[in-house]
Design a protein around this motif. Structure first.
Motif, PDB file in Angstrom:
ATOM      1  N   MET A  94       0.896  -1.115   0.000  1.00 17.60           N
ATOM      2  CA  MET A  94      -0.135  -0.061  -0.123  1.00 17.60           C
ATOM      3  C   MET A  94       0.973   1.137  -0.210  1.00 17.60           C
ATOM      4  N   ALA A  95       1.892   1.162   0.610  1.00 19.29           N
ATOM      5  CA  ALA A  95       2.901   2.548   0.737  1.00 19.29           C
ATOM      6  C   ALA A  95       3.397   2.825  -0.595  1.00 19.29           C
ATOM      7  N   VAL A  96       3.816   1.706  -1.446  1.00 21.30           N
ATOM      8  CA  VAL A  96       4.061   1.825  -2.672  1.00 21.30           C
ATOM      9  C   VAL A  96       3.340   2.426  -3.543  1.00 21.30           C
ATOM     10  N   ALA A  97       2.074   1.898  -3.630  1.00 16.63           N
ATOM     11  CA  ALA A  97       0.583   2.169  -4.461  1.00 16.63           C
ATOM     12  C   ALA A  97       0.322   3.760  -4.076  1.00 16.63           C
ATOM     13  N   LEU A  98       0.556   4.241  -2.716  1.00 17.55           N
ATOM     14  CA  LEU A  98       0.315   5.635  -2.522  1.00 17.55           C
ATOM     15  C   LEU A  98       1.187   6.444  -2.783  1.00 17.55           C
ATOM     16  N   LEU A  99       2.387   6.067  -2.640  1.00 16.26           N
ATOM     17  CA  LEU A  99       3.614   6.680  -3.203  1.00 16.26           C
ATOM     18  C   LEU A  99       3.476   7.249  -4.632  1.00 16.26           C
ATOM     19  N   SER A 100       3.499   6.190  -5.245  1.00 19.17           N
ATOM     20  CA  SER A 100       3.381   6.304  -6.825  1.00 19.17           C
ATOM     21  C   SER A 100       2.212   7.402  -7.363  1.00 19.17           C
ATOM     22  N   GLY A 101       1.112   6.989  -6.461  1.00 19.67           N
ATOM     23  CA  GLY A 101      -0.162   8.232  -6.540  1.00 19.67           C
ATOM     24  C   GLY A 101       0.054   9.545  -6.516  1.00 19.67           C
ATOM     25  N   PHE A 102       0.787   9.654  -5.475  1.00 22.33           N
ATOM     26  CA  PHE A 102       1.170  11.106  -5.142  1.00 22.33           C
ATOM     27  C   PHE A 102       1.982  11.647  -5.962  1.00 22.33           C
ATOM     28  N   ALA A 103       2.878  11.040  -6.274  1.00 18.45           N
ATOM     29  CA  ALA A 103       4.220  11.282  -7.385  1.00 18.45           C
ATOM     30  C   ALA A 103       3.262  11.725  -8.883  1.00 18.45           C
ATOM     31  N   THR A 104       2.610  10.881  -8.944  1.00 22.58           N
ATOM     32  CA  THR A 104       1.700  11.083 -10.326  1.00 22.58           C
ATOM     33  C   THR A 104       1.010  12.495 -10.166  1.00 22.58           C
ATOM     34  N   ARG A 105       0.218  12.751  -9.171  1.00 19.52           N
ATOM     35  CA  ARG A 105      -0.742  13.690  -8.958  1.00 19.52           C
ATOM     36  C   ARG A 105       0.066  14.987  -8.671  1.00 19.52           C
ATOM     37  N   LEU A 106       1.305  15.162  -8.147  1.00 19.53           N
ATOM     38  CA  LEU A 106       1.997  16.285  -7.724  1.00 19.53           C
ATOM     39  C   LEU A 106       3.048  16.678  -8.793  1.00 19.53           C
ATOM     40  N   THR A 107       3.359  15.689  -9.803  1.00 18.19           N
ATOM     41  CA  THR A 107       4.326  15.824 -10.550  1.00 18.19           C
ATOM     42  C   THR A 107       3.761  15.715 -12.038  1.00 18.19           C
ATOM     43  N   SER A 108       4.610  15.732 -13.197  1.00 23.06           N
ATOM     44  CA  SER A 108       4.121  15.199 -14.676  1.00 23.06           C
ATOM     45  C   SER A 108       4.548  13.905 -14.847  1.00 23.06           C
ATOM     46  N   VAL A 109       5.080  13.343 -14.112  1.00 19.74           N
ATOM     47  CA  VAL A 109       5.459  11.870 -14.128  1.00 19.74           C
ATOM     48  C   VAL A 109       4.150  10.934 -14.422  1.00 19.74           C
ATOM     49  N   ARG A 110       4.462  10.219 -15.371  1.00 21.06           N
ATOM     50  CA  ARG A 110       3.067   9.050 -15.476  1.00 21.06           C
ATOM     51  C   ARG A 110       2.950   8.142 -14.558  1.00 21.06           C
ATOM     52  N   GLU A 111       1.849   7.489 -14.252  1.00 22.01           N
ATOM     53  CA  GLU A 111       1.590   6.601 -13.207  1.00 22.01           C
ATOM     54  C   GLU A 111       2.514   5.398 -13.439  1.00 22.01           C
ATOM     55  N   ASP A 112       2.591   4.757 -14.637  1.00 23.71           N
ATOM     56  CA  ASP A 112       3.376   3.646 -14.907  1.00 23.71           C
ATOM     57  C   ASP A 112       4.733   3.783 -14.638  1.00 23.71           C
ATOM     58  N   ALA A 113       5.460   5.007 -14.892  1.00 21.68           N
ATOM     59  CA  ALA A 113       6.931   5.136 -14.658  1.00 21.68           C
ATOM     60  C   ALA A 113       6.949   5.365 -13.128  1.00 21.68           C
ATOM     61  N   SER A 114       6.100   6.087 -12.531  1.00 20.30           N
ATOM     62  CA  SER A 114       6.113   6.250 -11.072  1.00 20.30           C
ATOM     63  C   SER A 114       6.169   4.933 -10.372  1.00 20.30           C
ATOM     64  N   LEU A 115       5.319   3.989 -10.783  1.00 15.47           N
ATOM     65  CA  LEU A 115       5.141   2.884  -9.963  1.00 15.47           C
ATOM     66  C   LEU A 115       6.268   2.031 -10.477  1.00 15.47           C
TER      67      LEU A 115
END
Length: 295
Positions: free
Chosen positions: A79-100
């Motif tokens: 869940m930590a990885v899922a939430l961190l990747s979601g936050f990174a996607t919403r706060l930056t221009s990084v796509r969700e697949d790259a962040s995950l």
């Protein structure tokens, strides 16, 4: 035939427990895999399977091969990885697949490092590939609880999940449940992967979630049909894989996933819906009709 296909499960308790555990995983994880495929998130399941590794490793360091500690640790890490990747996607221009992908690689490396540094090679193999033939009663109860919880949760969230698969923008426009639905779905992915991890390991757990669901795509069109056929194929893969493991002395987890992979190849080749053979016959029929019309 009876001695070949049934007798091992009658004579040996570890085979019965392994089959029951695999059935529980099939019932809980494969329907989630259907929605992963419908949402074009198949690789997300693979990433999340690796993301649980450091949490399970820390649980192992604290309590040894404790089902509870490794389960809780794996859920927290996933869940930590899922939430961190979601936050990174919403706060930056990084796509969700790259962040995950970035976070899961960090998580995978950290988990392998922890197990390799503080454990043995046997411990590392146990974490990565599982020990389905060593499931005990506590592990079976946990797998059945996870399967029951996952099935009930999926039934309650079925409609918004279907809407999000079909048209996520529409769901966002008419309801505030979109973000909650996505979070619940990721939670189900993590929970089922953690359950599958105890039997099949982090590297194999995602296989029983994705391969039967992908195979069902060639035999059914409705979501209900996909789920039903996917579960049946997952159970068959588990049964045949365990028998191959027993009779040929093969590793049980890889044998189960390899059988599921063979079923996928067969479905790809001969599936009645969009299979290679079906498409070739359809094209041949169209060509014949075209030539008859020309005459």
């Amino acid at each position: 035939m009876w001695e070949l296909f049934v007798q091992p499960f009658i004579d040996y308790g570890f085979m019965r427990r392994a089959l029951i555990g695999c059935i529980a995983i099939s019932v809980g994880a494969t329907p989630v895999g259907v929605f992963l495929i419908l949402r074009r998130m198949s690789l997300t399941g693979d990433a999340m399977a690796h993301a649980i590794l450091p949490g399970a490793a820390i649980g192992y360091l604290i309590s040894g091969l404790s089902i509870g500690a490794m389960t809780i640790g794996g859920m927290i890490a996933g869940m930590a990885v899922a939430l961190l990747s979601g936050f990174a996607t919403r706060l930056t221009s990084v796509r969700e697949d790259a962040s995950l992908a970035s976070f899961y690689l960090i998580s995978l490396a950290l988990g392998v490092l922890i197990v390799s540094t503080r454990g043995s090679n046997i411990d590392l193999m146990h974490v990565l590939f599982g020990t389905v033939l060593a499931l005990d009663d506590v592990a079976l109860i946990m797998l059945c609880v996870i399967a029951s919880f996952s099935t009930l949760t999926l039934a309650c969230a079925f409609r918004p999940l279907v809407l999000e698969c079909a048209d996520p923008n529409f769901l966002r426009s008419v309801s505030r449940l979109s973000a909650l639905t996505h979070f619940i779905f990721l939670m189900l992915v993590v929970i089922n992967l953690v359950g599958g991890f105890h039997a099949l390991g982090t590297l194999m757990a995602v296989g029983i979630m994705i391969l039967p669901a992908a195979s069902a795509r060639f035999w059914a069109l409705s979501i209900g049909g996909l789920i039903l056929i996917g579960v049946i194929l997952a159970v068959l893969s588990s049964w045949i894989g365990l028998l191959l493991s027993f009779h040929l002395s093969l590793p049980s987890g890889p044998a189960i996933i390899l059988v599921a992979g063979i079923m996928y190849v067969i479905s790809l080749a001969f599936g009645s819906i969009d299979g290679i053979r079906t498409n070739m016959l359809r094209r041949s029929s169209i060509n014949i009709r075209g030539k008859l019309n020309e005459l």
